[in-house]
Design a protein around this motif. Sequence first.
Motif, PDB file in Angstrom:
ATOM      1  N   ALA A  36      52.440 -48.691 -21.535  1.00 53.25           N
ATOM      2  CA  ALA A  36      51.335 -49.598 -21.195  1.00 53.25           C
ATOM      3  C   ALA A  36      50.624 -49.123 -19.927  1.00 53.25           C
ATOM      4  O   ALA A  36      49.391 -49.138 -19.864  1.00 53.25           O
ATOM      5  CB  ALA A  36      51.853 -51.022 -21.015  1.00 53.25           C
ATOM      6  N   LEU A  37      51.381 -48.683 -18.939  1.00 51.98           N
ATOM      7  CA  LEU A  37      50.789 -48.179 -17.705  1.00 51.98           C
ATOM      8  C   LEU A  37      49.897 -46.972 -18.004  1.00 51.98           C
ATOM      9  O   LEU A  37      48.788 -46.854 -17.465  1.00 51.98           O
ATOM     10  CB  LEU A  37      51.879 -47.809 -16.694  1.00 51.98           C
ATOM     11  CG  LEU A  37      51.404 -47.364 -15.319  1.00 51.98           C
ATOM     12  CD1 LEU A  37      50.679 -48.493 -14.594  1.00 51.98           C
ATOM     13  CD2 LEU A  37      52.588 -46.874 -14.484  1.00 51.98           C
ATOM     14  N   ARG A  38      50.359 -46.096 -18.892  1.00 51.68           N
ATOM     15  CA  ARG A  38      49.574 -44.920 -19.274  1.00 51.68           C
ATOM     16  C   ARG A  38      48.256 -45.335 -19.913  1.00 51.68           C
ATOM     17  O   ARG A  38      47.191 -44.820 -19.565  1.00 51.68           O
ATOM     18  CB  ARG A  38      50.369 -44.035 -20.234  1.00 51.68           C
ATOM     19  CG  ARG A  38      49.581 -42.838 -20.750  1.00 51.68           C
ATOM     20  CD  ARG A  38      50.396 -41.948 -21.681  1.00 51.68           C
ATOM     21  NE  ARG A  38      50.993 -42.645 -22.795  1.00 51.68           N
ATOM     22  CZ  ARG A  38      50.360 -42.895 -23.953  1.00 51.68           C
ATOM     23  NH1 ARG A  38      49.110 -42.538 -24.120  1.00 51.68           N
ATOM     24  NH2 ARG A  38      50.996 -43.518 -24.926  1.00 51.68           N
ATOM     25  N   VAL A  39      48.304 -46.278 -20.839  1.00 52.10           N
ATOM     26  CA  VAL A  39      47.094 -46.726 -21.525  1.00 52.10           C
ATOM     27  C   VAL A  39      46.127 -47.378 -20.533  1.00 52.10           C
ATOM     28  O   VAL A  39      44.920 -47.119 -20.564  1.00 52.10           O
ATOM     29  CB  VAL A  39      47.443 -47.682 -22.683  1.00 52.10           C
ATOM     30  CG1 VAL A  39      46.198 -48.329 -23.263  1.00 52.10           C
ATOM     31  CG2 VAL A  39      48.211 -46.928 -23.772  1.00 52.10           C
ATOM     32  N   ILE A  40      46.656 -48.198 -19.638  1.00 49.58           N
ATOM     33  CA  ILE A  40      45.810 -48.856 -18.625  1.00 49.58           C
ATOM     34  C   ILE A  40      45.209 -47.814 -17.683  1.00 49.58           C
ATOM     35  O   ILE A  40      44.027 -47.875 -17.346  1.00 49.58           O
ATOM     36  CB  ILE A  40      46.616 -49.925 -17.857  1.00 49.58           C
ATOM     37  CG1 ILE A  40      47.011 -51.066 -18.797  1.00 49.58           C
ATOM     38  CG2 ILE A  40      45.823 -50.448 -16.656  1.00 49.58           C
ATOM     39  CD1 ILE A  40      48.073 -52.007 -18.231  1.00 49.58           C
ATOM     40  N   ALA A  41      46.013 -46.852 -17.257  1.00 51.66           N
ATOM     41  CA  ALA A  41      45.546 -45.821 -16.324  1.00 51.66           C
ATOM     42  C   ALA A  41      44.444 -44.968 -16.931  1.00 51.66           C
ATOM     43  O   ALA A  41      43.503 -44.568 -16.238  1.00 51.66           O
ATOM     44  CB  ALA A  41      46.716 -44.940 -15.888  1.00 51.66           C
ATOM     45  N   ASP A  42      44.554 -44.687 -18.233  1.00 54.69           N
ATOM     46  CA  ASP A  42      43.591 -43.809 -18.898  1.00 54.69           C
ATOM     47  C   ASP A  42      42.331 -44.538 -19.382  1.00 54.69           C
ATOM     48  O   ASP A  42      41.391 -43.899 -19.829  1.00 54.69           O
ATOM     49  CB  ASP A  42      44.246 -43.104 -20.090  1.00 54.69           C
ATOM     50  CG  ASP A  42      45.300 -42.093 -19.656  1.00 54.69           C
ATOM     51  OD1 ASP A  42      45.289 -41.686 -18.465  1.00 54.69           O
ATOM     52  OD2 ASP A  42      46.131 -41.711 -20.497  1.00 54.69           O
ATOM     53  N   ARG A  77      46.870 -55.146 -11.767  1.00 56.54           N
ATOM     54  CA  ARG A  77      46.424 -56.485 -11.411  1.00 56.54           C
ATOM     55  C   ARG A  77      45.454 -56.979 -12.479  1.00 56.54           C
ATOM     56  O   ARG A  77      44.775 -56.200 -13.121  1.00 56.54           O
ATOM     57  CB  ARG A  77      45.821 -56.536 -10.019  1.00 56.54           C
ATOM     58  CG  ARG A  77      44.508 -55.874  -9.859  1.00 56.54           C
ATOM     59  CD  ARG A  77      43.924 -56.072  -8.443  1.00 56.54           C
ATOM     60  NE  ARG A  77      42.686 -55.351  -8.330  1.00 56.54           N
ATOM     61  CZ  ARG A  77      42.580 -54.075  -7.990  1.00 56.54           C
ATOM     62  NH1 ARG A  77      43.658 -53.375  -7.693  1.00 56.54           N
ATOM     63  NH2 ARG A  77      41.402 -53.485  -7.933  1.00 56.54           N
ATOM     64  N   ARG A  78      45.441 -58.285 -12.625  1.00 57.83           N
ATOM     65  CA  ARG A  78      44.509 -58.928 -13.549  1.00 57.83           C
ATOM     66  C   ARG A  78      43.273 -59.341 -12.753  1.00 57.83           C
ATOM     67  O   ARG A  78      43.398 -59.893 -11.666  1.00 57.83           O
ATOM     68  CB  ARG A  78      45.146 -60.166 -14.176  1.00 57.83           C
ATOM     69  CG  ARG A  78      46.266 -59.869 -15.142  1.00 57.83           C
ATOM     70  CD  ARG A  78      46.902 -61.184 -15.574  1.00 57.83           C
ATOM     71  NE  ARG A  78      47.775 -61.066 -16.711  1.00 57.83           N
ATOM     72  CZ  ARG A  78      49.111 -61.065 -16.639  1.00 57.83           C
ATOM     73  NH1 ARG A  78      49.718 -61.158 -15.468  1.00 57.83           N
ATOM     74  NH2 ARG A  78      49.830 -60.976 -17.736  1.00 57.83           N
ATOM     75  N   GLU A  79      42.098 -59.069 -13.320  1.00 60.54           N
ATOM     76  CA  GLU A  79      40.844 -59.467 -12.688  1.00 60.54           C
ATOM     77  C   GLU A  79      39.979 -60.163 -13.729  1.00 60.54           C
ATOM     78  O   GLU A  79      39.983 -59.786 -14.899  1.00 60.54           O
ATOM     79  CB  GLU A  79      40.077 -58.250 -12.151  1.00 60.54           C
ATOM     80  CG  GLU A  79      40.739 -57.575 -10.983  1.00 60.54           C
ATOM     81  CD  GLU A  79      39.911 -56.417 -10.430  1.00 60.54           C
ATOM     82  OE1 GLU A  79      38.828 -56.103 -10.986  1.00 60.54           O
ATOM     83  OE2 GLU A  79      40.373 -55.820  -9.446  1.00 60.54           O
ATOM     84  N   VAL A  80      39.216 -61.137 -13.286  1.00 56.43           N
ATOM     85  CA  VAL A  80      38.279 -61.817 -14.174  1.00 56.43           C
ATOM     86  C   VAL A  80      37.171 -60.832 -14.544  1.00 56.43           C
ATOM     87  O   VAL A  80      36.632 -60.128 -13.686  1.00 56.43           O
ATOM     88  CB  VAL A  80      37.694 -63.074 -13.493  1.00 56.43           C
ATOM     89  CG1 VAL A  80      36.623 -63.711 -14.357  1.00 56.43           C
ATOM     90  CG2 VAL A  80      38.803 -64.072 -13.188  1.00 56.43           C
ATOM     91  N   ASP A  81      36.851 -60.785 -15.818  1.00 62.58           N
ATOM     92  CA  ASP A  81      35.790 -59.919 -16.322  1.00 62.58           C
ATOM     93  C   ASP A  81      34.443 -60.487 -15.880  1.00 62.58           C
ATOM     94  O   ASP A  81      34.097 -61.616 -16.241  1.00 62.58           O
ATOM     95  CB  ASP A  81      35.864 -59.868 -17.847  1.00 62.58           C
ATOM     96  CG  ASP A  81      34.851 -58.932 -18.472  1.00 62.58           C
ATOM     97  OD1 ASP A  81      33.956 -58.426 -17.764  1.00 62.58           O
ATOM     98  OD2 ASP A  81      34.968 -58.693 -19.693  1.00 62.58           O
ATOM     99  N   LEU A  90      42.486 -55.626 -17.040  1.00 59.58           N
ATOM    100  CA  LEU A  90      43.682 -55.036 -16.448  1.00 59.58           C
ATOM    101  C   LEU A  90      43.274 -53.813 -15.640  1.00 59.58           C
ATOM    102  O   LEU A  90      42.703 -52.869 -16.182  1.00 59.58           O
ATOM    103  CB  LEU A  90      44.671 -54.646 -17.543  1.00 59.58           C
ATOM    104  CG  LEU A  90      45.101 -55.802 -18.435  1.00 59.58           C
ATOM    105  CD1 LEU A  90      45.907 -55.290 -19.610  1.00 59.58           C
ATOM    106  CD2 LEU A  90      45.891 -56.819 -17.636  1.00 59.58           C
ATOM    107  N   VAL A  91      43.573 -53.844 -14.356  1.00 56.37           N
ATOM    108  CA  VAL A  91      43.159 -52.791 -13.441  1.00 56.37           C
ATOM    109  C   VAL A  91      44.403 -52.177 -12.800  1.00 56.37           C
ATOM    110  O   VAL A  91      45.257 -52.896 -12.279  1.00 56.37           O
ATOM    111  CB  VAL A  91      42.220 -53.352 -12.348  1.00 56.37           C
ATOM    112  CG1 VAL A  91      41.809 -52.272 -11.369  1.00 56.37           C
ATOM    113  CG2 VAL A  91      41.009 -54.009 -12.988  1.00 56.37           C
ATOM    114  N   ILE A  92      44.484 -50.865 -12.836  1.00 58.84           N
ATOM    115  CA  ILE A  92      45.625 -50.188 -12.209  1.00 58.84           C
ATOM    116  C   ILE A  92      45.426 -50.189 -10.694  1.00 58.84           C
ATOM    117  O   ILE A  92      44.309 -50.006 -10.199  1.00 58.84           O
ATOM    118  CB  ILE A  92      45.801 -48.759 -12.777  1.00 58.84           C
ATOM    119  CG1 ILE A  92      47.147 -48.180 -12.356  1.00 58.84           C
ATOM    120  CG2 ILE A  92      44.640 -47.861 -12.406  1.00 58.84           C
ATOM    121  CD1 ILE A  92      47.596 -46.980 -13.147  1.00 58.84           C
ATOM    122  N   THR A  93      46.503 -50.413  -9.963  1.00 56.72           N
ATOM    123  CA  THR A  93      46.454 -50.420  -8.502  1.00 56.72           C
ATOM    124  C   THR A  93      46.716 -49.001  -7.989  1.00 56.72           C
ATOM    125  O   THR A  93      47.157 -48.135  -8.749  1.00 56.72           O
ATOM    126  CB  THR A  93      47.534 -51.355  -7.931  1.00 56.72           C
ATOM    127  OG1 THR A  93      48.817 -50.831  -8.281  1.00 56.72           O
ATOM    128  CG2 THR A  93      47.370 -52.784  -8.446  1.00 56.72           C
TER     129      THR A  93
END
Length: 138
Positions: A36-42, A77-81, A90-93
């Motif tokens: 999941a981290l990989r998918v979010i990061a990419d 972290r989760r951010e409002v769109d 979903l934003v990678i820190t």
Amino acid sequence: MERELADLVHGVGHRLRRGYGERLGPLGLSPGQARALRVIADAEPPLKMVQLAERLRIVPRSVTPVVDALEEAGLVRREVDPASRRSILLVITPEGRAQYTQVREARRQVAEELFSVLTSEQQDRLRELLGLVDREFG
């Protein structure tokens, strides 16, 4: 007797997952969390939860505990769109980006060890053949 192709692929996949899991242990991540981290990061732009579930090929409710764990670890972290206030992105820190570098290296090392019995030409051919199957049925 010759082993079936499916058995061989399953066995190699199992060895890859086991080795990867062992390398992820010290990082405090499960293979599912690392994926999941990989998918979010990419992802560009950041993904919504439902999009992450689609890319992971899991049902949306199954992605929530994975994201919860990544968020608790400070990796995501989760951010409002801004385009739709009801959606969460979903934003990678920065910590997540650093951890992802270690995850990629762990994955590379495991694959390098496992496939070291093949020549580089054999590895290229295997990559080509598996890519063909994946594109056709993935």
